[in-house]
Design an enzyme around this catalytic site. Structure first.
Site, PDB file in Angstrom:
ATOM      1  N   ASP A  37       0.667  -1.117   0.061  1.00 20.71           N
ATOM      2  CA  ASP A  37      -0.280  -0.056  -0.237  1.00 20.71           C
ATOM      3  C   ASP A  37       1.094   1.135   0.295  1.00 20.71           C
ATOM      4  OD1 ASP A  37      -2.958   0.449   1.055  1.00 20.71           O
ATOM      5  OD2 ASP A  37      -1.923   2.215   1.282  1.00 20.71           O
ATOM      6  N   ASN A  92     -12.772  -3.549   3.317  1.00 19.93           N
ATOM      7  CA  ASN A  92     -13.679  -2.060   2.887  1.00 19.93           C
ATOM      8  C   ASN A  92     -14.916  -2.333   1.492  1.00 19.93           C
ATOM      9  OD1 ASN A  92     -12.543  -1.228   5.871  1.00 19.93           O
ATOM     10  ND2 ASN A  92     -11.031  -0.190   4.206  1.00 19.93           N
ATOM     11  N   GLY A  98     -15.663   3.000   4.130  1.00 19.53           N
ATOM     12  CA  GLY A  98     -13.803   3.563   4.425  1.00 19.53           C
ATOM     13  C   GLY A  98     -13.088   2.939   2.959  1.00 19.53           C
ATOM     14  N   GLN A  99     -14.438   2.314   1.793  1.00 22.27           N
ATOM     15  CA  GLN A  99     -14.280   1.835   0.588  1.00 22.27           C
ATOM     16  C   GLN A  99     -13.647   2.740  -0.570  1.00 22.27           C
ATOM     17  OE1 GLN A  99     -16.199  -1.200  -1.568  1.00 22.27           O
ATOM     18  NE2 GLN A  99     -14.944  -1.361  -3.077  1.00 22.27           N
ATOM     19  N   HIS A 105     -10.106  -5.320  -2.747  1.00 22.83           N
ATOM     20  CA  HIS A 105      -8.658  -5.701  -2.419  1.00 22.83           C
ATOM     21  C   HIS A 105      -8.905  -6.322  -1.393  1.00 22.83           C
ATOM     22  CE1 HIS A 105     -10.120  -0.783  -2.233  1.00 22.83           C
ATOM     23  NE2 HIS A 105      -9.238  -1.153  -1.041  1.00 22.83           N
ATOM     24  N   HIS A 107      -6.372  -6.075   2.312  1.00 26.74           N
ATOM     25  CA  HIS A 107      -5.599  -5.634   3.344  1.00 26.74           C
ATOM     26  C   HIS A 107      -4.466  -6.609   3.842  1.00 26.74           C
ATOM     27  CE1 HIS A 107      -6.510  -0.996   2.520  1.00 26.74           C
ATOM     28  NE2 HIS A 107      -8.074  -1.683   2.347  1.00 26.74           N
TER      29      HIS A 107
HETATM   30  P1  AMP Z   1      -9.734   1.175   0.738  1.00 30.56           P
HETATM   31  O1  AMP Z   1     -10.016   2.651   0.999  1.00 30.56           O
HETATM   32  O2  AMP Z   1      -9.701   0.071   1.820  1.00 30.56           O
HETATM   33  O3  AMP Z   1     -10.216   0.965  -0.291  1.00 30.56           O
HETATM   34  O4  AMP Z   1      -8.491   0.868   0.402  1.00 30.56           O
HETATM   35  C1  AMP Z   1      -7.783   1.629  -0.947  1.00 30.56           C
HETATM   36  C2  AMP Z   1      -6.468   1.850  -0.750  1.00 30.56           C
HETATM   37  O5  AMP Z   1      -5.902   1.514  -1.306  1.00 30.56           O
HETATM   38  C3  AMP Z   1      -5.397   2.694   0.178  1.00 30.56           C
HETATM   39  O6  AMP Z   1      -4.790   1.470   1.884  1.00 30.56           O
HETATM   40  C4  AMP Z   1      -4.960   3.447  -0.609  1.00 30.56           C
HETATM   41  O7  AMP Z   1      -3.049   3.710   0.455  1.00 30.56           O
HETATM   42  C5  AMP Z   1      -4.021   2.270  -1.341  1.00 30.56           C
HETATM   43  N1  AMP Z   1      -3.655   2.761  -3.008  1.00 30.56           N
HETATM   44  C6  AMP Z   1      -4.646   4.338  -3.883  1.00 30.56           C
HETATM   45  N2  AMP Z   1      -3.630   4.131  -4.866  1.00 30.56           N
HETATM   46  C7  AMP Z   1      -2.154   3.371  -5.098  1.00 30.56           C
HETATM   47  C8  AMP Z   1      -1.101   3.066  -5.429  1.00 30.56           C
HETATM   48  N3  AMP Z   1      -1.399   3.630  -6.593  1.00 30.56           N
HETATM   49  N4  AMP Z   1      -0.895   1.581  -5.091  1.00 30.56           N
HETATM   50  C9  AMP Z   1      -0.866   1.321  -3.442  1.00 30.56           C
HETATM   51  N5  AMP Z   1      -1.858   1.622  -2.668  1.00 30.56           N
HETATM   52  C10 AMP Z   1      -2.889   2.843  -3.037  1.00 30.56           C
END
Ligand code: AMP
Length: 119
Positions: A37, A92, A98-99, A105, A107
């Site tokens: 991340d 999420n 919080g998505q 994905h 985490h």
């Molecule tokens: P969510 O809030 O569950 O949708 O998680 C999305 C996650 O994607 C967040 O933790 C971001 O920090 C991560 N994220 C967004 N863009 C990137 C990227 N280019 N490379 C790696 N992680 C990313």
């Protein structure tokens, strides 16, 4: 349409899957990709994503049963690979939870004490 079920659309993860933007990859196979991340919430914070652009769990159907199992097995494999003993998976589902990226994905978070309940 409720914000928890946005229409399937291309996302930044689609761009990562197509190699259009870089990622710090830790695992790849025919079904999924795992990478660190960009804004880690713990010393280890990896995202496991399917290659199929599934929006979230709410959009998953019976046909995704094996894929969802695979994502969890890869999450565990990544955690072992990273040397984690205790770790957490988070999915999420929907903006209210919080998505922020609407491509499913998992985490994988660890490397520090994790508290409960989550925020
Ligand atoms: P969510 O809030 O569950 O949708 O998680 C999305 C996650 O994607 C967040 O933790 C971001 O920090 C991560 N994220 C967004 N863009 C990137 C990227 N280019 N490379 C790696 N992680 C990313």
């Amino acid at each position: 349409m409720a914000s928890s079920t946005p229409p399937a659309a291309d996302t930044i993860f689609g761009r990562i899957l197509r190699g259009e933007i870089p990622c710090d990859q830790v695992h790849a196979d025919d079904l999924c990709l795992a990478f660190r991340d960009v804004n880690p919430q713990a010393p280890v914070h990896v995202l496991v994503i399917p290659r199929e652009p599934l929006v979230n769990l709410n959009a998953a159907g019976e046909e995704h049963e094996a894929l969802l199992g695979h994502l969890l097995l890869v999450a565990a494999r990544v955690a072992r690979q990273e040397g984690l003993k205790g770790w957490r998976t988070v999915i999420n589902n929907g903006a209210e939870a919080g998505q922020t990226v609407f491509h499913l994905h998992v985490h994988v978070i660890g490397g520090r004490p994790l508290h409960w309940p989550p925020g």
